[in-house]
Motif scaffolding. Structure first.
Motif, PDB file in Angstrom:
ATOM      1  N   ALA A 196       0.834  -1.202   0.000  1.00 48.67           N
ATOM      2  CA  ALA A 196       0.000   0.000   0.000  1.00 48.67           C
ATOM      3  C   ALA A 196       0.873   1.258   0.000  1.00 48.67           C
ATOM      4  O   ALA A 196       1.969   1.263   0.568  1.00 48.67           O
ATOM      5  N   ARG A 197       0.382   2.328  -0.648  1.00 48.51           N
ATOM      6  CA  ARG A 197       1.124   3.587  -0.681  1.00 48.51           C
ATOM      7  C   ARG A 197       0.173   4.765  -0.499  1.00 48.51           C
ATOM      8  O   ARG A 197      -0.876   4.828  -1.146  1.00 48.51           O
ATOM      9  N   ASP A 198       0.558   5.683   0.351  1.00 43.53           N
ATOM     10  CA  ASP A 198      -0.206   6.920   0.535  1.00 43.53           C
ATOM     11  C   ASP A 198       0.363   7.963  -0.429  1.00 43.53           C
ATOM     12  O   ASP A 198       1.216   7.657  -1.280  1.00 43.53           O
ATOM     13  N   ILE A 199      -0.043   9.215  -0.285  1.00 39.25           N
ATOM     14  CA  ILE A 199       0.399  10.254  -1.222  1.00 39.25           C
ATOM     15  C   ILE A 199       1.890  10.557  -1.115  1.00 39.25           C
ATOM     16  O   ILE A 199       2.459  11.182  -2.006  1.00 39.25           O
ATOM     17  N   ASP A 200       2.520  10.093  -0.016  1.00 35.83           N
ATOM     18  CA  ASP A 200       3.963  10.299   0.108  1.00 35.83           C
ATOM     19  C   ASP A 200       4.767   9.263  -0.663  1.00 35.83           C
ATOM     20  O   ASP A 200       5.995   9.327  -0.728  1.00 35.83           O
ATOM     21  N   ASP A 201       4.080   8.276  -1.256  1.00 30.03           N
ATOM     22  CA  ASP A 201       4.707   7.219  -2.070  1.00 30.03           C
ATOM     23  C   ASP A 201       5.734   6.391  -1.308  1.00 30.03           C
ATOM     24  O   ASP A 201       6.706   5.909  -1.879  1.00 30.03           O
ATOM     25  N   VAL A 202       5.495   6.195  -0.015  1.00 32.09           N
ATOM     26  CA  VAL A 202       6.296   5.271   0.780  1.00 32.09           C
ATOM     27  C   VAL A 202       5.419   4.059   1.089  1.00 32.09           C
ATOM     28  O   VAL A 202       4.311   4.203   1.615  1.00 32.09           O
ATOM     29  N   ALA A 203       5.893   2.874   0.742  1.00 32.65           N
ATOM     30  CA  ALA A 203       5.078   1.663   0.870  1.00 32.65           C
ATOM     31  C   ALA A 203       4.992   1.205   2.324  1.00 32.65           C
ATOM     32  O   ALA A 203       5.915   1.373   3.110  1.00 32.65           O
ATOM     33  N   PHE A 204       3.836   0.625   2.654  1.00 40.14           N
ATOM     34  CA  PHE A 204       3.644  -0.008   3.951  1.00 40.14           C
ATOM     35  C   PHE A 204       2.771  -1.242   3.744  1.00 40.14           C
ATOM     36  O   PHE A 204       2.115  -1.398   2.713  1.00 40.14           O
ATOM     37  N   LEU A 205       2.769  -2.146   4.734  1.00 38.85           N
ATOM     38  CA  LEU A 205       1.988  -3.370   4.618  1.00 38.85           C
ATOM     39  C   LEU A 205       0.509  -3.049   4.793  1.00 38.85           C
ATOM     40  O   LEU A 205       0.077  -2.645   5.872  1.00 38.85           O
ATOM     41  N   GLY A 206      -0.236  -3.219   3.725  1.00 44.37           N
ATOM     42  CA  GLY A 206      -1.662  -2.928   3.737  1.00 44.37           C
ATOM     43  C   GLY A 206      -2.317  -3.576   2.533  1.00 44.37           C
ATOM     44  O   GLY A 206      -2.071  -4.744   2.236  1.00 44.37           O
ATOM     45  N   MET A 207      -3.135  -2.814   1.830  1.00 42.03           N
ATOM     46  CA  MET A 207      -3.773  -3.319   0.618  1.00 42.03           C
ATOM     47  C   MET A 207      -3.645  -2.300  -0.496  1.00 42.03           C
ATOM     48  O   MET A 207      -3.890  -1.111  -0.291  1.00 42.03           O
ATOM     49  N   ASN A 208      -3.262  -2.777  -1.665  1.00 46.23           N
ATOM     50  CA  ASN A 208      -3.116  -1.915  -2.837  1.00 46.23           C
ATOM     51  C   ASN A 208      -3.894  -2.533  -3.995  1.00 46.23           C
ATOM     52  O   ASN A 208      -3.350  -3.320  -4.774  1.00 46.23           O
ATOM     53  N   PRO A 209      -5.182  -2.216  -4.118  1.00 43.39           N
ATOM     54  CA  PRO A 209      -6.006  -2.828  -5.173  1.00 43.39           C
ATOM     55  C   PRO A 209      -5.548  -2.483  -6.585  1.00 43.39           C
ATOM     56  O   PRO A 209      -5.950  -3.150  -7.542  1.00 43.39           O
ATOM     57  N   ASP A 210      -4.705  -1.454  -6.726  1.00 47.26           N
ATOM     58  CA  ASP A 210      -4.195  -1.077  -8.048  1.00 47.26           C
ATOM     59  C   ASP A 210      -2.835  -1.695  -8.338  1.00 47.26           C
ATOM     60  O   ASP A 210      -2.293  -1.502  -9.429  1.00 47.26           O
ATOM     61  N   GLY A 211      -2.284  -2.424  -7.377  1.00 50.80           N
ATOM     62  CA  GLY A 211      -0.956  -2.996  -7.556  1.00 50.80           C
ATOM     63  C   GLY A 211      -0.978  -4.288  -8.350  1.00 50.80           C
ATOM     64  O   GLY A 211      -2.027  -4.895  -8.585  1.00 50.80           O
ATOM     65  N   ALA A 212       0.207  -4.711  -8.745  1.00 45.70           N
ATOM     66  CA  ALA A 212       0.354  -5.956  -9.511  1.00 45.70           C
ATOM     67  C   ALA A 212      -0.152  -7.143  -8.701  1.00 45.70           C
ATOM     68  O   ALA A 212      -0.053  -7.162  -7.470  1.00 45.70           O
ATOM     69  N   VAL A 213      -0.679  -8.138  -9.398  1.00 44.85           N
ATOM     70  CA  VAL A 213      -1.239  -9.314  -8.730  1.00 44.85           C
ATOM     71  C   VAL A 213      -1.130 -10.513  -9.665  1.00 44.85           C
ATOM     72  O   VAL A 213      -0.972 -10.350 -10.885  1.00 44.85           O
ATOM     73  N   ASP A 214      -1.173 -11.699  -9.114  1.00 46.51           N
ATOM     74  CA  ASP A 214      -1.215 -12.936  -9.909  1.00 46.51           C
ATOM     75  C   ASP A 214      -2.337 -13.796  -9.350  1.00 46.51           C
ATOM     76  O   ASP A 214      -2.234 -14.325  -8.244  1.00 46.51           O
TER      77      ASP A 214
END
Length: 451
Positions: A196-214
């Motif tokens: 997951a990424r907020d507006i500061d573009d630093v990743a944290f463990l969460g959910m990113n529905p727009d991120g890559a997936v398999d």
């Protein structure tokens, strides 16, 4: 009399030639049948299930150091033995979090000594549940998370896990039965990108529905040769075993364990859950304090039913199977400043006494020149395995992660820019992922395809 003898002699010679020709034809047919039996691959298989649930509290691996207080569900070895008439192959799926490559090496030597199954034909994969006991020495996690390992190594439990694995392989070899193999694809939306990424573009463990997936499920289905009764299902899907969070103190196979149990109950045969490139993929219900609040049983519907559906759609089977297993080392620079554990010195190359190179062992399996499976001891980001699959020369290309040990996270170069947890606990340099994918593709296209 002379004429009679001459005629009789000619007839005898002609008859004798016919008898010799017939005899040679019979011998040739026998030889051909013998060659087919030995080399064409009359396929045999078996699955053995061994319970490795401890009877006393154990240190759990995953999250912070913590001692178990009970059992939510049992954990197992699922051991698949394949025999193509020429060699045997063992694939083990175990309900634990990670395994040191040094521990794998010790067990692999025992397997080869006791059963003659060579190292390249023995794959030990773990489901990556974060609610199972530690097995063996910590390995690479100690370099990043040494505070978790202040307690002694649990040699008793490691010995139990090892002996159960060896017992299972021995039983399996004795119970091999004629089989046929089917292969197919499924799809499940049970996972989600966890960077997951907020507006500061630093990743944290969460959910990113727009991120890559398999979300593909790779299915191997093994049935009895005669009546096609199901013997085993092998389901390959990328998902962290983190429905349960660090507050949970009950031993559990987590999501992969729930799914394997459900598929077995519905299908009547064991299922091996083989995790994929789950380095950046979490279950859609993640890190809850208990199974009920985490809706862990929902994975029966979200993933278990999808595996069953994909398995039913496999209609074509082959009983003439040949496979070829091999191994290569991928060499890549180590991250600066990392203190490498001495127990894993077999997995580094010391160059001029200063710069170190990591050796990442990669396994390959070619089945009938149609199925190409590759495996590594990594938490691989899914973008890398996705691209390998799309460009692979094999119609069915599966990636088996967390296999034969654990050497940390391997990210895409882009994801290093967003920092966060995974780059912190990766031993590699940023461009390693790109080079790794290209190296694997090159091997699939050349060496493995030629086998």
């Amino acid at each position: 009399m002379c004429l009679t003898k001459l005629i009789t002699s000619k007839i005898f010679k002609k008859y004798h030639k016919v008898r010799i020709s017939t005899f040679l034809m019979v011998i040739l047919c026998v030889l051909l049948l013998s060659v087919q039996t030995t080399f064409a691959g009359d396929f045999k298989a078996v699955v053995v299930k061994e319970n490795i649930t401890p009877k006393v509290p154990k240190q759990l691996l995953g999250y912070g150091a913590r001692l178990s207080e009970g059992i939510l569900d049992s954990i197992y070895h699922q051991i698949l033995i394949l025999d193509d008439g020429n060699s045997k192959f063992a694939l083990v799926s175990t309900d634990i979090c990670v395994l040191s490559p040094a521990t794998y090496d010790k067990v692999a030597k025992l397997v080869e000594k006791k059963f003659g199954i060579v190292r390249s034909n023995f794959w030990w994969s773990v489901t990556h549940t974060h609610s199972a006991p530690e097995v063996g020495a910590p390995g690479l996690p100690e370099a990043f998370m040494g505070e978790r390992y202040k307690h002694p190594i649990d040699t008793n439990y490691t010995d139990l896990v090892t002996s159960k694995l060896l017992d299972g392989i021995e039983k399996g070899i004795q119970q091999l039965a004629p089989a046929s193999l089917g292969v197919g694809w499924g799809h499940s939306s049970a996972n989600i990108n966890r960077r997951a990424r907020d507006i500061d573009d630093v990743a944290f463990l969460g959910m990113n529905p727009d991120g890559a997936v398999d979300r593909r499920i790779g299915i191997l289905k093994i049935v009895h040769k005669e009546d096609h009764r199901l013997m085993a299902t092998v389901a390959n899907y990328a998902i962290h075993g983190t429905v349960l969070g660090g507050q949970n103190l009950l031993i559990s196979g987590d999501g992969p364990g729930v799914v394997a149990k459900y598929v077995e109950e519905k299908s009547g045969a064991p299922m091996l859950f083989i995790n994929g490139a789950a380095g950046n993929l979490a279950p859609i219900y993640s890190v809850y304090p208990d199974a009920r609040s985490g809706r862990m049983n929902m994975l029966r519907r979200l993933l278990g039913d999808k595996i069953l559906m994909a398995s039913k759609e496999i209609l074509n089977y082959e009983d003439q199977i040949s496979f070829s297993a091999s191994e290569m080392d991928f060499l890549t620079p180590m991250k600066e400043g990392l203190k490498w554990p001495e127990a894993l010195n077999e997995y580094i190359v010391d160059e001029k006494g200063t710069a170190k190179t990591i050796k990442v062992p990669v396994r390959f399996l070619n089945i009938n020149d149609k199925i190409g499976i590759w495996a590594s001891p990594l938490e691989l980001f899914c973008e890398i395995s996705n691209e390998v699959r799309e460009r692979s020369p094999f119609p069915y290309t599966f990636y088996y992660g967390y296999t034969n040990g654990w050497l940390g996270y391997m990210l895409t170069e882009e994801e290093w820019e967003y920092k966060g947890y995974e780059p912190t606990v990766s031993p590699f340099v940023p461009n390693a992922g790109t080079r790794f994918g290209e190296t694997v593709l090159s091997y699939l296209e050349s060496e493995l395809k030629s086998k």
